[in-house]
Design a protein around this motif. Structure first.
Motif, mmCIF file in Angstrom:
data_model
loop_
_atom_site.group_PDB
_atom_site.id
_atom_site.type_symbol
_atom_site.label_atom_id
_atom_site.label_comp_id
_atom_site.label_asym_id
_atom_site.label_seq_id
_atom_site.Cartn_x
_atom_site.Cartn_y
_atom_site.Cartn_z
ATOM 1 N N ASP A 119 0.825 -1.226 0.000
ATOM 2 C CA ASP A 119 0.000 0.000 0.000
ATOM 3 C C ASP A 119 0.848 1.260 0.000
ATOM 4 O OD1 ASP A 119 -2.229 -1.602 0.083
ATOM 5 O OD2 ASP A 119 -2.569 -1.375 2.244
ATOM 6 N N ASN A 120 2.062 1.163 0.524
ATOM 7 C CA ASN A 120 2.896 2.359 0.677
ATOM 8 C C ASN A 120 4.109 2.366 -0.247
ATOM 9 O OD1 ASN A 120 1.753 3.988 3.138
ATOM 10 N ND2 ASN A 120 1.587 1.820 3.684
ATOM 11 N N ASP A 121 4.036 1.531 -1.312
ATOM 12 C CA ASP A 121 5.032 1.575 -2.386
ATOM 13 C C ASP A 121 6.451 1.202 -1.931
ATOM 14 O OD1 ASP A 121 5.666 1.924 -5.055
ATOM 15 O OD2 ASP A 121 6.263 4.023 -4.784
ATOM 16 N N PHE A 122 6.546 0.191 -1.052
ATOM 17 C CA PHE A 122 7.852 -0.367 -0.711
ATOM 18 C C PHE A 122 8.119 -1.548 -1.633
ATOM 19 C CE2 PHE A 122 6.657 1.714 3.248
ATOM 20 C CZ PHE A 122 7.838 2.339 3.620
ATOM 21 N N SER A 123 9.275 -1.544 -2.255
ATOM 22 C CA SER A 123 9.596 -2.640 -3.174
ATOM 23 C C SER A 123 10.670 -3.580 -2.622
ATOM 24 C CB SER A 123 10.058 -2.077 -4.523
ATOM 25 O OG SER A 123 11.038 -1.082 -4.311
#
Length: 562
Positions: free
Chosen positions: A131-135
Motif C-alpha cells: 500500500d505504501n510503495d515499498f519494493s
C-alpha cells in the motif's frame, strides 16, 4: 542441586600453558576448559580486537543482499526494515534502519503487533509495504521459514532480504538473499550470531562496499551488545568481540535511547548481566505490553529529551509487565497444584485470559519452580499460542518437532520456542509432549545442575586472581563466570539469614587457618542451619569484588552449600 565438577585438563597441558602465559596453573586450567590452549588463543581471548571480526562476504548470499540494497538506493526505491517485537528484533531494526538512514532517506520500519499479527513476517506487514510503495523488505530476526509470505510478497513485486539466525526448515524462502549462518550450505566461520548480529554483518558489508571501516560502525555496537545479552547466545568468537566493544559504547557513549534507560543506574560500569536485567526487560516491555514500535522509536531517537520521554513511557510498561507476570505465575502454579501435575516430566498450562506478552517470562518462572520443560498457553485470536522454556541440555525445539502434527506452526531454539495450535488439539498436544519428553529426557536433567570449574583452597584466592578473572568478562553462555568449590569451610559465627523474608544467607568464612572472606548466598536463607555452630561444610561459589566506603575487597558469592 547436583554438583558437577568439570573434567580437569591434563596436568602437562596446564603446566605448558601456565608457563607460556606466566599465569597461575588455576588460570591456565580455566582457559583450557574454555578451549583456549595456546598463547595466540589466549591473546585473542584477553585482548579481543574488532579487526578479528570475519569478512561479512563469507556469509552465503551477502553479495546478493548488498547488490539489491545498492540497486534500491540507486533507483530511489522505498525500503522497509521489518523485525520481530523482542529485544533482538527491535535492536536489529533500529541498527539497520539507522545505518541506512545515515545516507539514504527512503527507509521506514515495521514491527508486527504481537497480538494482531503474531511472530515473524506477517501478511498485514506485506500489505502495508504494498500500500505504501515499498519494493524491498529487509527482514531481521525472522523469516527463515516464511516461504508462503515471501511468495505472497513476490506476487506483489516486493523483494525480500532475510537476515535470520534460527534453524531453517527443509526449504528456504525464495528471497533475493537469505542471510543465516545456520543454513546448511553457509560456510561462514561463526554460526552463533543473534538476529541483530546478522544485521550487523549486513551493515558491515554495506560499509565495506562504501569505503568505510569497522571504526565507523562502533556507535552501533551498543545495540548489538544489548541483543547478544538478551538473546542468551554464546559469548564466544564474534559475539564476545561485539559484546565487549558494545559494552564499552554503553558505558562511555551510548545512543540517547539507551542513555535514557540507564541514567539513573548508580554503577561505575554496567556488565552483560546488567544489560540482561536492566536494559533488555525494558526494551522487551514495549512489545509485551504495548507495541514493539515504541522500542524502535526509543532506540533510533537522537534527541535526549525526547528519548527520556520515550524511556519514561517504557518504564511504565515495564512496571505493568512485572505486575502481570507475578499474577499469572501465581495462577499457573495454582493450576499445576489443582491438576495434581507436580510429578510429571513437563509443565503445560493454559488460561485463555493470560496476557500473551508475558507468557514467556511466566514459563521461565515455572521452570525455576518445577525444573522441567515448560509451556505456557493463552488464547490468541481463534488459536492458542504458547511460549516454551527448557532445562539445561534438553532440546525443546526437537521435542516440539516430534509433536508437530498437533501444531499449526512453531519455531525457536534449543532452550526457548514459540508455537500456535488449534484449541481442539491442546490436550492431544499436551499428552504427546509429555510422552516425548518422558521417553527422551535423562532423569538427571530434571535436577538443576551446578557446574563447578575447579576445586580450590581459600589460599588460592587473591586480589591478583580476581583481577585476572575480571579479564574473562564479558561472561555468558560457554564463558560463564567461574564457579569454585572448597571443602572444610566453617563460618566464624557471623552466619545469619537476611532480607525481608530472611531468604538470603550472609556469612564470614574460613578454611583451616586461611584468611577469612565475607560471603553472600542469595536465596539460600533456608541453609542457615547447615552452616551454623562452626560445622564444616562444602561451599560452591563465585569470586566477586565488593566496594564499601571506597575500599575494594574480595567477596564470595555462594551458589550452594552441602
Amino acid at each position: 542441586m547436583r554438583w558437577n565438577l568439570k573434567p580437569q585438563p591434563q596436568e602437562n597441558l596446564v603446566v605448558q600453558l601456565a608457563t607460556q602465559l606466566n599465569v597461575d596453573p588455576l588460570v591456565a586450567s580455566l582457559l583450557i576448559q574454555r578451549n583456549i590452549t595456546t598463547y595466540e588463543e589466549a591473546k585473542l581471548f584477553f585482548r579481543p580486537q574488532l579487526e578479528q571480526l570475519h569478512n561479512p562476504y563469507l556469509m552465503q548470499d551477502m553479495d546478493k543482499a548488498v547488490a539489491r540494497i545498492e540497486k534500491a538506493i540507486a533507483n530511489q526505491e522505498n525500503i522497509l526494515v521489518f523485525g520481530d517485537y523482542d529485544v533482538d528484533g527491535t535492536t536489529a531494526v533500529s541498527l539497520v534502519s539507522s545505518y541506512l538512514r545515515s545516507f539514504y532517506p527512503n527507509v521506514a520500519t515495521y514491527i508486527p503487533d504481537r497480538y494482531d499479527e503474531g511472530y515473524g513476517i506477517s501478511y498485514k506487514g506485506i500489505d502495508f509495504a504494498d500500500d505504501n510503495d515499498f519494493s524491498l523488505i529487509i527482514a531481521l530476526d525472522c523469516g527463515i521459514k516464511s516461504i508462503d509470505h515471501v511468495a505472497y510478497a513476490k506476487a506483489k513485486s516486493i523483494d525480500f532480504i532475510i537476515c535470520d539466525h534460527h534453524r531453517p526448515g527443509e526449504n528456504l524462502p525464495q528471497a533475493v538473499a537469505v542471510l543465516d549462518p545456520k543454513r546448511s550450505d553457509c560456510t561462514y566461520p561463526y554460526d552463533e550470531l543473534c538476529g541483530c548480529g546478522v544485521g550487523f554483518k549486513l551493515i558491515q558489508a554495506l560499509a565495506q562496499n562504501r569505503g568505510e571501516t569497522i571504526a565507523d560502525l562502533i556507535p552501533y555496537l551498543d545495540l548489538v551488545a544489548t541483543a547478544i545479552a538478551a538473546d542468551i547466545v554464546p559469548i564466544t568468537g564474534e559475539n564476545r568481540i561485539l559484546a565487549k566493544f558494545g559494552l564499552e559504547v554503553i558505558n562511555a557513549n551510548p545512543r540517547p535511547g539507551i542513555k535514557a534507560l540507564i541514567q539513573n543506574i548508580k554503577k561505575k560500569a554496567l556488565t552483560i548481566n546488567d544489560v540482561v536485567f536492566i536494559i533488555a526487560p525494558r526494551i522487551n516491555a514495549a512489545g509485551r505490553i504495548k507495541h514493539g514500535n515504541h522500542a524502535v522509536e526509543l532506540l533510533t531517537e537522537f534527541n535526549l529529551e525526547q528519548a527520556e520521554q520515550f524511556a519514561s513511557e517504557i518504564e511504565g510498561y515495564n512496571v505493568d509487565r512485572k505486575d502481570l507476570d507475578k499474577k499469572i505465575t501465581v495462577e499457573a502454579l495454582a493450576q499445576i497444584e489443582q491438576n495434581n501435575e507436580k510429578d510429571k516430566f513437563t509443565t503445560v498450562v493454559y488460561n485463555e485470559n493470560w496476557h500473551k506478552g508475558v507468557i514467556g517470562i511466566v514459563a521461565s518462572r515455572l521452570t525455576e519452580t518445577y525444573y522441567r520443560p515448560t509451556l505456557v498457553f493463552t488464547k490468541s485470536g481463534d488459536k492458542l499460542a504458547a511460549s516454551a522454556r527448557s532445562v539445561k541440555d534438553f532440546d525443546v525445539y526437537n521435542a516440539l518437532e516430534k509433536c508437530s502434527e498437533h501444531l499449526e506452526q512453531f519455531g525457536g531454539h534449543m532452550y526457548a520456542a514459540g508455537m500456535t495450535l488449534r484449541e481442539e488439539n491442546y490436550l492431544l498436544f499436551k499428552n504427546a509432549f509429555e510422552k516425548v519428553v518422558q521417553e527422551t529426557i535423562h532423569p538427571d536433567l530434571l535436577i538443576p545442575e551446578l557446574t563447578i570449574d575447579a576445586e580450590i583452597d581459600f589460599t588460592d584466592i587473591s586480589p591478583k586472581l580476581l583481577r585476572i578473572l575480571k579479564q574473562f568478562e564479558p561472561f555468558g553462555p560457554e564463558n560463564m563466570s567461574p564457579v569454585f568449590m572448597t571443602q572444610n569451610v566453617v563460618d566464624t559465627g557471623y552466619a545469619k539469614a537476611i532480607g525481608q523474608n530472611e531468604e538470603h544467607l550472609k556469612l564470614f568464612v574460613k578454611q583451616n587457618n586461611s584468611e577469612g572472606f565475607g560471603a553472600i548466598g542469595f536465596g539460600l536463607g533456608k541453609k542457615l542451619s547447615r552452616v551454623s555452630n562452626r560445622k564444616p561444610f562444602q561451599m560452591a561459589y563465585g569470586i566477586d569484588e565488593n566496594e564499601y566506603n571506597g575500599v575494594i575487597s574480595v567477596q564470595l558469592r555462594v551458589k550452594d552449600v552441602l
